[in-house]
Design a protein around this motif. Structure first.
Motif, PDB file in Angstrom:
ATOM      1  N   PHE B  25      15.360   3.194 -18.777  1.00  0.00           N
ATOM      2  CA  PHE B  25      14.767   4.339 -18.092  1.00  0.00           C
ATOM      3  C   PHE B  25      13.609   4.010 -17.168  1.00  0.00           C
ATOM      4  O   PHE B  25      13.129   4.875 -16.445  1.00  0.00           O
ATOM      5  CB  PHE B  25      14.338   5.396 -19.105  1.00  0.00           C
ATOM      6  N   LEU B  26      13.129   2.768 -17.194  1.00  0.00           N
ATOM      7  CA  LEU B  26      12.053   2.429 -16.266  1.00  0.00           C
ATOM      8  C   LEU B  26      12.433   1.268 -15.342  1.00  0.00           C
ATOM      9  O   LEU B  26      12.316   1.373 -14.128  1.00  0.00           O
ATOM     10  CB  LEU B  26      10.777   2.074 -17.042  1.00  0.00           C
ATOM     11  N   LEU B  27      12.894   0.201 -15.949  1.00  0.00           N
ATOM     12  CA  LEU B  27      13.142  -1.005 -15.156  1.00  0.00           C
ATOM     13  C   LEU B  27      14.323  -0.834 -14.195  1.00  0.00           C
ATOM     14  O   LEU B  27      14.191  -1.023 -12.985  1.00  0.00           O
ATOM     15  CB  LEU B  27      13.400  -2.182 -16.112  1.00  0.00           C
ATOM     16  N   ILE B  28      15.476  -0.458 -14.739  1.00  0.00           N
ATOM     17  CA  ILE B  28      16.669  -0.327 -13.894  1.00  0.00           C
ATOM     18  C   ILE B  28      16.484   0.735 -12.813  1.00  0.00           C
ATOM     19  O   ILE B  28      16.780   0.473 -11.640  1.00  0.00           O
ATOM     20  CB  ILE B  28      17.922  -0.056 -14.761  1.00  0.00           C
ATOM     21  N   PRO B  29      15.978   1.940 -13.151  1.00  0.00           N
ATOM     22  CA  PRO B  29      15.762   2.915 -12.083  1.00  0.00           C
ATOM     23  C   PRO B  29      14.815   2.411 -10.997  1.00  0.00           C
ATOM     24  O   PRO B  29      15.017   2.695  -9.820  1.00  0.00           O
ATOM     25  CB  PRO B  29      15.158   4.116 -12.811  1.00  0.00           C
ATOM     26  N   THR B  30      13.785   1.646 -11.384  1.00  0.00           N
ATOM     27  CA  THR B  30      12.861   1.125 -10.378  1.00  0.00           C
ATOM     28  C   THR B  30      13.577   0.158  -9.438  1.00  0.00           C
ATOM     29  O   THR B  30      13.421   0.237  -8.213  1.00  0.00           O
ATOM     30  CB  THR B  30      11.679   0.396 -11.049  1.00  0.00           C
ATOM     31  N   ILE B  31      14.373  -0.727 -10.025  1.00  0.00           N
ATOM     32  CA  ILE B  31      15.154  -1.648  -9.186  1.00  0.00           C
ATOM     33  C   ILE B  31      16.118  -0.850  -8.309  1.00  0.00           C
ATOM     34  O   ILE B  31      16.309  -1.150  -7.133  1.00  0.00           O
ATOM     35  CB  ILE B  31      15.916  -2.657 -10.068  1.00  0.00           C
ATOM     36  N   ASP B  32      16.686   0.203  -8.900  1.00  0.00           N
ATOM     37  CA  ASP B  32      17.636   1.044  -8.170  1.00  0.00           C
ATOM     38  C   ASP B  32      17.026   1.668  -6.924  1.00  0.00           C
ATOM     39  O   ASP B  32      17.714   1.843  -5.915  1.00  0.00           O
ATOM     40  CB  ASP B  32      18.152   2.165  -9.084  1.00  0.00           C
TER      41      ASP B  32
END
Lengths: 297, 297
Positions: B25-32
């Motif tokens: 919920f934090l890392l992947i969305p930020t990369i996204d």
């Protein structure tokens, strides 16, 4: 000469002090009036909103609250809010407590890396990433529809609570690690001598001692979960699943067209009353905790 | 040996849930956000086309974006300067002078910080209402009953200042409490000896208080940038939704709208990337400009 000087200084001191009082009280009034005025407006009848906004209410028109609770469904929104807040807080503690404990008191490979990752997480703000989160859940739902036959991730209070818990992780781990670091090593050593394993030591020795930091975490996150509306608005689109702030936003929009001022202010009071009550009960702890954590969400 | 295996397992089970939530919920969305900014994508279909920096190119040629930029920067500068100055001044008044009712005042000043932005917006919409609002009815006392009402939220030139007013009202108590906490650590003896040497209140404020809380001031300046960008988004979403005619469109509200209403997710994410880089650059510049020799007390 000397005494004359001193008395003159005394007078200007008094003047200055009076001046400060006036300014500070003016600011206090400026802060209090809008809040108190909203309370006052919540017991006015709709017709009373056409005169002077400063007029006192003619009587206690409590019908507004009944209307807000039932007609505007603020009652069921409140239930949603309570559910989401409680689940998110419980989840957050279950996940963050062991992680902070391990990160702050164990040496292992990757410790430094994960500490740094969570620290970096402090800079990630939900307002930036809410769009990818929505898309991710939406895509997941599409997949689930193929497998299970129905979507599951959007319009789900539990999933919202999970997202809330995840959002608060970096700050919570930061706060709790700081607290765990300050505890002396002897507690674990004594527990180990008594034959307690890692898990038992954590649950029965360390966690009871972490109470002050747990209270701080709950207070802070209660406020942000209860007041949150962007994530909730984005992830819950079904009308029955709305949380209180989103419900209030709808009431605001409705008030513009249907002129239901009283109902809207009653709804507004319903949103802010729980936070005000809790604030008055724990305000010392809250401001202390703030300076302890020193960060704003 | 067995103990060591247990230790590894314990660490894994304590850390895994937190790492998992953080990643999803934090890392992947930020990369996204960064990844998606390079695509042209409607979001609901799978038709994603890689367009490189085309979204950014479009952004820099968009008048709408420049207007948004202007509004955001104006809010950041205005809200920061006013909130900072007032909070610092009031905090020093409250800590330096022995006043009665100090605690009550502090409790009152912090109240806006615990209210939901939706609640604050509802209250301020009522204050700014052109016909039945608190502000205009107060102004009638000075401008006469026949005066044209001021359109606080309807006038394109005025509206951004109205918004700033609500934001300052919301933020001031938080920074006050923060400055008060760091001012309380300054030893009284410094002020006493300065007083004996004839330094007045102003001199004491600028030569003792400010230098000694300088580190704290620097940190809060970064907070101001980040939180003004975020808070202006929340206020705009609840109070004006960018209007009238884009006069209050800010960074993140523009991003949110492009992504949802226009369904151009890639373009929306490009805005997010620019805002992110902008706020980091601004914080870096401020940090470099405010660097002073660290003082100890």
């Amino acid at each position: 000469m000397n005494t004359n000087n001193r008395s003159r200084r005394g007078v200007s001191d008094k003047l200055y002090k009076g001046f400060i009082y006036v300014i500070l009280i003016a600011l206090a009034i400026l802060i209090l009036i809008p809040v108190l005025w909203a309370f006052m407006a919540s017991i006015k009848q709709d017709s009373e909103f056409y005169g002077s906004p400063w007029a006192l209410p003619a009587g206690m028109h409590l019908q507004n609250f009944a209307d807000a609770w039932l007609k505007a469904k603020m009652g069921s929104f409140m239930l949603n809010s309570v559910l989401v807040t409680v689940i998110a807080l419980v989840l957050l503690l279950i996940v963050a407590l062991p992680a902070s404990y391990v990160l702050s008191r164990f040496k292992f490979r990757g410790n430094g890396f994960w500490n740094m990752m969570f620290m970096a997480g402090l800079f990630i703000n939900v307002n930036y990433i809410i769009v990818p989160i929505f898309l991710m859940l939406n895509n997941g739902d599409k997949m689930l529809r193929g497998i299970l036959g129905h979507p599951f991730l959007l319009n789900n209070l539990f999933v919202l609570a999970v997202v809330y818990a995840a959002m608060a992780l970096p700050f919570t781990i930061y706060l709790m690690s700081g607290y765990f670091k300050s505890l002396p090593k002897e507690f674990e050593e004594a527990a180990s001598v008594d034959g307690a394993g890692y898990f038992r030591t954590m649950v029965q020795v360390i966690m009871p001692m972490a109470k002050p930091s747990i209270v701080t975490v709950i207070l802070f996150n209660f406020l942000s979960y209860w007041n949150e509306y962007i994530i909730s608005m984005t992830l819950l689109t079904k009308p029955t699943l709305k949380t209180l702030p989103v419900g209030l936003m709808n009431l605001m929009a409705a008030q513009k067209s249907a002129v239901q001022y009283g109902q809207m202010y009653a709804g507004l009071v319903l949103v802010m009353l729980p936070t005000l009550i809790i604030y008055i009960l724990v305000q010392k702890k809250l401001t202390q905790g703030m300076t302890m954590g020193g960060l704003k969400g | 040996m067995d103990m060591k295996k247990g230790r590894g397992r314990f660490i894994f089970f304590c850390l895994a849930p937190a790492v998992l939530l953080f990643a999803i919920f934090l890392l992947i969305p930020t990369i996204d956000v960064f990844r998606m900014s390079l695509y042209k994508w409607g979001g609901y279909t799978d038709n994603k086309t890689f367009v490189g920096l085309q979204n950014f190119n479009r952004l820099f040629h968009s008048d709408k974006f420049y207007q948004t930029f202007q509004n955001s920067v104006l809010l950041i500068v205005l809200v920061t300067i006013v909130t900072f100055a007032l909070a610092l001044l009031f905090a020093s008044m409250l800590t330096r002078e022995k006043l009665k009712g100090q605690n009550v005042l502090r409790v009152i000043f912090y109240i806006p910080n615990i209210l939901s932005v939706v609640v604050i917006s509802a209250i301020f919409s009522a204050i700014y209402d052109p016909n039945s609002g608190l502000l205009n009815s107060l102004l009638k006392l000075f401008r006469g009953l026949q005066a044209e009402p001021v359109l606080w939220l309807g006038d394109q030139k005025m509206v951004i200042f109205s918004l700033a007013g609500a934001m300052i009202w919301q933020a001031i108590g938080y920074y006050m409490v923060m400055y008060m906490a760091s001012m309380a650590n300054i030893p009284e003896s410094l002020y006493e000896s300065a007083g004996l040497e004839g330094a007045g209140r102003m001199a004491q404020f600028f030569q003792i208080t400010i230098p000694l809380i300088w580190t704290n001031i620097r940190t809060t300046l970064t907070f101001f940038i980040i939180s003004t960008i975020n808070m202006s988004f929340l206020f705009v979403m609840t109070m004006t939704s960018g209007g009238p005619d884009g006069a209050t469109e800010v960074f993140l509200s523009y991003m949110y709208k492009e992504a949802y209403t226009n369904s151009s997710y890639g373009y929306g994410m490009a805005i997010g990337v620019i805002v992110f880089l902008f706020s980091f650059a601004l914080a870096g510049i401020l940090n470099a400009v405010t660097r002073r020799e660290h003082l100890e007390f």
